[in-house]
Design an enzyme around this catalytic site. Structure first.
Site, short mmCIF file in Angstrom:
data_model
loop_
_atom_site.label_atom_id
_atom_site.label_comp_id
_atom_site.label_asym_id
_atom_site.label_seq_id
_atom_site.Cartn_x
_atom_site.Cartn_y
_atom_site.Cartn_z
N ASP A 120 16.01 6.60 -8.70
CA ASP A 120 15.66 6.22 -7.48
C ASP A 120 16.28 4.89 -6.99
O ASP A 120 15.61 3.81 -6.51
CB ASP A 120 14.25 6.10 -7.40
CG ASP A 120 13.77 6.47 -5.84
OD1 ASP A 120 14.47 6.71 -5.10
OD2 ASP A 120 12.59 6.13 -5.49
N THR A 139 0.91 -1.24 0.06
CA THR A 139 -0.18 -0.04 -0.06
C THR A 139 0.79 1.25 -0.04
O THR A 139 1.92 1.10 0.39
CB THR A 139 -1.01 0.21 1.43
OG1 THR A 139 -0.18 -0.03 2.43
CG2 THR A 139 -1.79 -1.12 1.34
N ARG A 193 -2.50 0.97 -3.88
CA ARG A 193 -2.23 -0.08 -3.63
C ARG A 193 -1.66 -1.16 -4.75
O ARG A 193 -1.95 -0.70 -6.02
CB ARG A 193 -3.12 -0.94 -2.53
CG ARG A 193 -4.53 -1.41 -3.33
CD ARG A 193 -5.22 -1.95 -1.99
NE ARG A 193 -5.39 -1.12 -1.04
CZ ARG A 193 -5.31 -1.50 0.53
NH1 ARG A 193 -5.69 -2.87 0.51
NH2 ARG A 193 -5.42 -0.94 1.60
N VAL A 194 -0.97 -2.12 -4.46
CA VAL A 194 -0.50 -2.96 -5.32
C VAL A 194 -1.16 -4.39 -4.96
O VAL A 194 -1.26 -4.84 -3.80
CB VAL A 194 0.94 -3.31 -5.25
CG1 VAL A 194 1.39 -4.32 -6.25
CG2 VAL A 194 1.75 -2.01 -5.71
N LYS A 248 -0.73 -2.65 -10.13
CA LYS A 248 -0.56 -1.51 -9.49
C LYS A 248 -1.66 -0.69 -9.74
O LYS A 248 -2.02 -0.05 -10.91
CB LYS A 248 0.60 -0.84 -10.13
CG LYS A 248 0.96 0.48 -9.08
CD LYS A 248 2.58 1.02 -9.52
CE LYS A 248 3.19 2.11 -8.77
NZ LYS A 248 4.53 2.50 -9.09
N SER A 257 0.62 5.70 -0.70
CA SER A 257 0.01 7.13 -0.60
C SER A 257 -1.19 7.37 -2.02
O SER A 257 -2.04 7.99 -1.94
CB SER A 257 0.81 8.52 -0.46
OG SER A 257 1.91 8.41 -1.35
#
Length: 397
Positions: free
Chosen positions: A210, A95, A100-101, A116, A97
């Site tokens: 990232d 989960t 969720r997956v 996703k 912001s």
């Protein structure tokens, strides 16, 4: 955990500790930070909820229109292949912001995938429209053994859906935390696979932006899959956007200077350091102090680091771009030819024809979720029809 692979092979352990935790969702223990067009100054959250402003910066990426046309011509069409009715939703894997997956199963071929789901209203409110569209574009272009595969996208009036490989083995981050730190050969194995993935991305003028253990998954055999392309971007020349995870952000990003692929090689050095030491070199509980250390602090090594890795890291985690490996004339070859990697047979590694140091203890084959935490399931309202105020923002989904 590729949906195309077959289960098999014996189980191995690393220090008798096994990786688990959640399938990579939109957020992780170490939060990412980003600015986007229309949001050029960034509030960086400090311990205790305080915020401090990062300096304003231009949101600019330099390339010509013809270059970009050639780049997007490589993209696979992702919309129109699937709909929500094609899949059975089984459980929540992670989960965040934005949404969720879910673990899902195809009603047609019986294979397991990760879905996703991003809530459009939240993506827009948090000014992540450009990053979300970039993620779809980048994943529609890349195909590599060590990078997650996106199979298709669709949307309803409120959500965006992205169908990905389901990777059964969990996050590298979870395994690292359980192991505390990796032995030199183990860290070298994972670093070498990441190196090949970065080489591929950079060959397509994509910077990842990232890199961290939370964004690296392990498949059923123990090979890596880099996931979460929310900050990946086409950058043939330079860009300015502040994004990434504070511990891993390169100094040229912190100081709002133009940057290019060089930032991924800095993060690559931080990744190797963390795998070997169990912590990052410039960590501070105060984000602004982390940035100060990235800009000014001396790089120090634990006494158990060998000379080869200290030399490699000093050449990756350097503020001097004219000296940073990966950013020089020979590109990735300078990294691959470093003495720390001398045992690596790169061709065999790329073909995955090499024994992995750890094989996740998956008992039930595809669809096994034993390596992931359980999340409370919520009533979901997917497939909503009706007026979509954000239709023009996500037209390629």
């Amino acid at each position: 955990m590729s949906t195309e692979e077959q289960n098999g092979g014996g189980q191995k352990s690393l220090d008798d500790r096994q990786g688990e935790e959640s399938q990579k969702g939109e957020t992780s223990e170490r939060e990412t930070t980003a600015t986007e067009s229309g949001n050029e100054s960034k509030s960086v959250e400090k311990e205790g909820g305080e915020t401090q402003e990062k300096p304003k910066q231009p949101h600019v990426t330099y390339y010509n229109e013809e270059q970009y046309k050639q780049f997007i011509a490589q993209a696979r069409v992702t919309s129109g292949k699937y709909s929500l009715q094609d899949f059975q939703i089984l459980r929540t894997l992670g989960t965040g912001s934005f949404g969720r997956v879910h673990l899902i199963r195809s009603r047609h071929n019986g294979r397991y995938y990760a879905m996703k789901v991003l809530k459009k209203e939240i993506v827009v409110r948090l000014k992540q429209v450009e990053h979300t569209n970039d993620e779809r574009l980048m994943l529609s272009i890349v195909t590599h053994p060590f990078i997650i595969r996106m199979w298709g996208t669709f949307q309803d009036a409120q959500q965006i859906f992205m169908i990905m490989d389901y990777i059964e083995g969990g996050e590298l981050f979870s395994l690292l935390r359980k192991s505390q730190r990796f032995p030199n050969p183990v860290a070298k194995f994972y670093a070498a696979e990441v190196c090949l993935a970065l080489e591929y991305l950079h060959s397509k003028d994509i910077i990842y932006r990232d890199l961290k253990p939370e964004n690296i998954l392990l498949d059923k055999n123990g090979h890596i899959k880099i996931t979460d392309f929310g900050f990946a971007k086409y950058v043939p020349d330079v860009t300015y956007t502040l994004c990434g995870t504070p511990d891993y952000i390169a100094p040229e990003v912190v100081s709002t200077k133009p940057y290019n692929k060089s930032i991924d090689w800095w993060s690559f050095g931080i990744l190797i350091y963390e795998m070997l030491a169990g912590y990052t070199p410039f960590y501070d509980s105060n984000t602004m102090k982390t940035y100060e250390k990235i800009l000014n602090a001396e790089l120090r090594f634990p006494p158990f680091f060998n000379e080869d890795v200290k030399d490699l890291l000093s050449r990756l985690i350097t503020r001097d771009l004219s000296q940073r490996l990966g950013n020089l004339q020979n590109g990735t070859e300078d990294v691959k030819n470093h003495p720390w990697f001398k045992e690596v047979v790169w061709e065999k590694l790329l073909s995955r024809n090499i024994e992995t140091p750890y094989e996740p203890p998956i008992q039930q084959g595809q669809g096994d979720t034993s390596q992931f935490d359980k999340y409370p399931e919520e009533d979901i309202n997917y497939g909503v029809q009706g007026e979509d105020p954000y239709a023009d923002l996500f037209r390629d989904f």
